[in-house]
Design an enzyme around this catalytic site. Structure first.
Site, PDB file in Angstrom:
ATOM      1  N   LYS A  88       3.909   2.034   2.148  1.00  0.00           N
ATOM      2  CA  LYS A  88       4.209   2.667   3.534  1.00  0.00           C
ATOM      3  C   LYS A  88       5.632   3.137   3.222  1.00  0.00           C
ATOM      4  O   LYS A  88       6.066   4.397   3.846  1.00  0.00           O
ATOM      5  CB  LYS A  88       4.031   1.559   4.475  1.00  0.00           C
ATOM      6  CG  LYS A  88       2.667   0.960   4.758  1.00  0.00           C
ATOM      7  CD  LYS A  88       2.538  -0.066   6.023  1.00  0.00           C
ATOM      8  CE  LYS A  88       3.231  -1.151   5.296  1.00  0.00           C
ATOM      9  NZ  LYS A  88       2.314  -1.982   4.556  1.00  0.00           N
ATOM     10  N   THR A 114       0.709  -1.218   0.023  1.00  0.00           N
ATOM     11  CA  THR A 114      -0.073  -0.058   0.050  1.00  0.00           C
ATOM     12  C   THR A 114       0.939   1.381   0.110  1.00  0.00           C
ATOM     13  O   THR A 114       0.371   2.429  -0.038  1.00  0.00           O
ATOM     14  CB  THR A 114      -0.899  -0.077   1.258  1.00  0.00           C
ATOM     15  OG1 THR A 114      -0.277  -0.331   2.337  1.00  0.00           O
ATOM     16  CG2 THR A 114      -2.311  -0.904   1.031  1.00  0.00           C
ATOM     17  N   GLU A 150     -18.767 -22.722 -16.443  1.00  0.00           N
ATOM     18  CA  GLU A 150     -18.558 -21.072 -16.502  1.00  0.00           C
ATOM     19  C   GLU A 150     -19.901 -20.285 -16.795  1.00  0.00           C
ATOM     20  O   GLU A 150     -20.216 -19.422 -16.333  1.00  0.00           O
ATOM     21  CB  GLU A 150     -17.475 -20.598 -17.403  1.00  0.00           C
ATOM     22  CG  GLU A 150     -16.046 -21.123 -17.316  1.00  0.00           C
ATOM     23  CD  GLU A 150     -15.655 -20.910 -15.541  1.00  0.00           C
ATOM     24  OE1 GLU A 150     -16.057 -19.787 -15.233  1.00  0.00           O
ATOM     25  OE2 GLU A 150     -14.817 -21.712 -15.106  1.00  0.00           O
TER      26      GLU A 150
END
Length: 620
Positions: free
Chosen positions: A225, A223, A440
């Site tokens: 930091k 993220t 699917e």
């Protein structure tokens, strides 16, 4: 005036040259002290041979030295040869030498005994002990100087175990700014005040305010930091000390604490500056009864607490630390006066993902990109993952022999990161391909026929390297912050749609639903134990989450009997969802057949193509 930090190095040296000089000095001393070891080559023989040569009258000269007899023998012509033998206690040796004949002109053997001169005890002590020790000290000193020059001591003493080992970046070396950080506006706003204090400390000190001593950056991996910590240093134009928490943990007790002391000493000398400790949980874990009094990590943590409590915040030393496990940190580390602020670095929302994509797309050539589509397709992705997706898109454009990235490249790179690369060479039989297609389409059909479900974006039966034989991608139109009970239940219904299609149309069940089963069970259990969405247990919390930023491992907080009842409740939810999926597929069999046939032919269809098939079927 900002301090100028430069990497300081010790004098350079070459350990090999020092070693070579040491060997040369030792050889010289060996020649000086033990010259007999460097004499020319002498043949060694026995004492009997010596007596025999003497009786034959062939010995010209005899010299006795250091309990050894050296005698020269006349060979053929004018040649001579020197021999060596050990001295034996022979009282008649002198008489034999006097009586023996010799090739010398005098007819007698020339003999002599050399009495070695003895050095004084002080000189012997110096030569045998002091001088060799001095030589090896000089070699060791030369080697350590060379190692120190290579590693860089930053002005500290290499042999001091307290050297912090932190990487120091001068204010001019940190190029990262807040413009390079996107999707974390709240974190940037919080850190802007720290930057302003470092720029203009006077307006804060005039009112009596002091700079926050520390800020803890908390959030999932990727993220940003570390990136935002460098951005703070880049914005403030101050030196940046970067070190990992694991670098403080050493084998010997006390070394980690010494490293902490050295780090803060250097930081105070370079103030104003920023100290960044990455993965601080390596040394900041909560202390408990299992820790001993001499535990290295506990002593390091205690020293860190002391240093953070003792330095003056008005000097402009700011400590930034990052961790993915804030719940494991010691309470004393988190109290005000140490880490005054806790800054959350969460996964970016829709607008944040758009901003991050724009930052990374500035570095590559691209056409008009549908940012909204790519941002919606990457829900739950971190900044690092988005950077990887953009890079994968650029690599794909190169493989396709294009010089610009398109939206299709980004879409394919999203699928590559999520499910792996396409396995185009994998051979699948016709029967298996039919089962995969209906599986699917079953997911897509159930998702399309429910109101609280994300729209279908893409359906494919191309195998991927992750092991997926196909997948159905759903993309929400908007960012969802809260999920209702209906939303979660419909997701479980969608997960069971593939297996329901296999059962109803192919009359079989396969291993292809393994991941669906795992996800459906996990979601149903969370609804019962954590979200209070069960009528049986109402709002009772039955499960706790550990390491929320690192996978979110869970553990039950209930009795064994209750755990058994939870299993029954989870099974009931999954069965209800499964029955709903079977009902939806049964009511839309014709659309299922048409969509599956189209998918088998094309292998990949878009959500729009799938919806057109449904609309055409409804008109018929």
């Amino acid at each position: 005036m900002k301090p100028n930090v430069q990497n300081q190095h010790a004098p350079k040296g070459n350990p090999f040259m020092g070693f070579l000089w040491g060997i040369l000095i030792v050889l010289f001393l060996n020649w000086l002290i033990f010259p007999n070891l460097t004499n020319r080559k002498i043949n060694v023989t026995d004492y009997g041979t010596f007596i025999g040569k003497m009786e034959e009258g062939k010995i010209k000269e005899v010299m006795i030295k250091n309990n050894q007899i050296y005698f020269t023998v006349a060979e053929d012509g004018d040649r001579t040869q020197t021999y060596q033998t050990g001295e034996i206690n022979d009282p008649q040796l002198v008489d034999r030498l006097l009586e023996a004949e010799s090739p010398n002109p005098t007819g007698k053997i020339a003999f002599n005994q050399i009495v070695p001169e003895e050095n004084s005890p002080i000189l012997n002590f110096i030569l045998m002990w002091i001088l060799p020790g001095l030589i090896f000290y000089l070699i060791w000193k030369q080697a350590t100087n060379s190692i120190r020059a290579r590693m860089g001591s930053n002005g500290g003493n290499f042999m001091s175990f307290g050297s912090s080992g932190a990487k120091i970046y001068a204010d001019s070396d940190v190029k990262t700014t807040f413009a390079d950080v996107a999707g974390q506006n709240e974190a940037k706003e919080t850190l802007t005040e720290i930057v302003d204090f470092l720029h203009n400390p006077q307006k804060y000190t005039d009112i009596g305010a002091s700079l926050p001593k520390g800020a803890l950056l908390v959030g999932p991996p990727g993220t940003g930091k570390t990136l935002i910590a460098r951005a703070v240093a880049g914005e403030a134009k101050v030196p940046f000390f970067a070190i990992s928490g694991s670098e403080f943990v050493q084998m010997f007790v006390g070394i980690g604490a010494a490293k902490v002391r050295d780090l803060f000493k250097q930081a105070n000398e370079k103030a104003p500056c920023i100290i960044f400790i990455d993965e601080i949980d390596a040394i900041g874990k909560r202390r408990d009864a299992s820790f001993g009094g001499n535990d290295e990590r506990e002593q390091t943590l205690n020293q860190l607490l002391t240093e953070m409590d003792g330095f003056d915040g008005r000097k402009g030393v700011v400590i930034l630390a990052a961790t993915n496990r804030p719940e494991s940190l010691d309470k004393a580390l988190l109290r005000p006066g140490r880490f005054d602020r806790r800054i959350q670095m969460e996964l970016p929302d829709l607008e944040g993902r758009k901003a991050i994509l724009e930052v990374h797309l500035k570095k590559i050539k691209h056409d008009n990109i549908d940012m909204n589509l790519v941002a919606r397709a990457t829900a739950g992705s971190s900044g690092a993952e988005l950077a990887n997706i953009v890079n994968e898109a650029a690599l794909r454009a190169v493989r396709m022999k294009r010089n610009r990235v398109t939206t299709n490249d980004l879409e394919e790179s999203v699928e590559t990161v999520i499910a792996g690369a396409q396995k185009k060479g994998k051979v699948i039989s016709t029967d298996e391909k039919r089962i995969i297609a209906y599986h699917e389409i079953g997911h897509a059909m159930v998702a399309a026929m429910q109101t609280h479900s994300a729209p279908v974006h893409k359906i494919t039966i191309i195998p991927r390297t992750s092991g997926a034989l196909g997948y159905t991608m759903q993309v929400d139109n908007n960012e969802q912050v809260l999920l209702s009970k209906e939303d979660l239940f419909n997701r479980i219904v969608t997960y069971t749609g593939g297996r329901a299609a296999e059962e109803l149309i192919c009359n079989t069940v396969t291993t292809g639903a393994s991941n669906d089963i795992e996800q459906a069970t996990k979601l149903a259990r969370a609804m019962v134990t954590r979200y209070g969405m069960s009528e049986t247990y109402d709002m009772m919390g039955l499960e706790t989450v550990k390491n929320a930023y690192l996978g979110g491992d869970t553990s039950l907080t209930c009795s064994t009997d209750t755990a058994t009842d939870i299993d029954h409740e989870v099974l009931r939810l999954i069965k209800e969802a499964h029955q709903k999926a079977r009902k939806i597929i049964t009511e839309n069999l014709e659309a299922m057949h048409q969509a599956a046939t189209f998918l088998i032919e094309k292998e990949t269809i878009t959500g729009d193509e799938f919806m057109r098939i449904l609309q055409q079927t409804e008109k018929q």
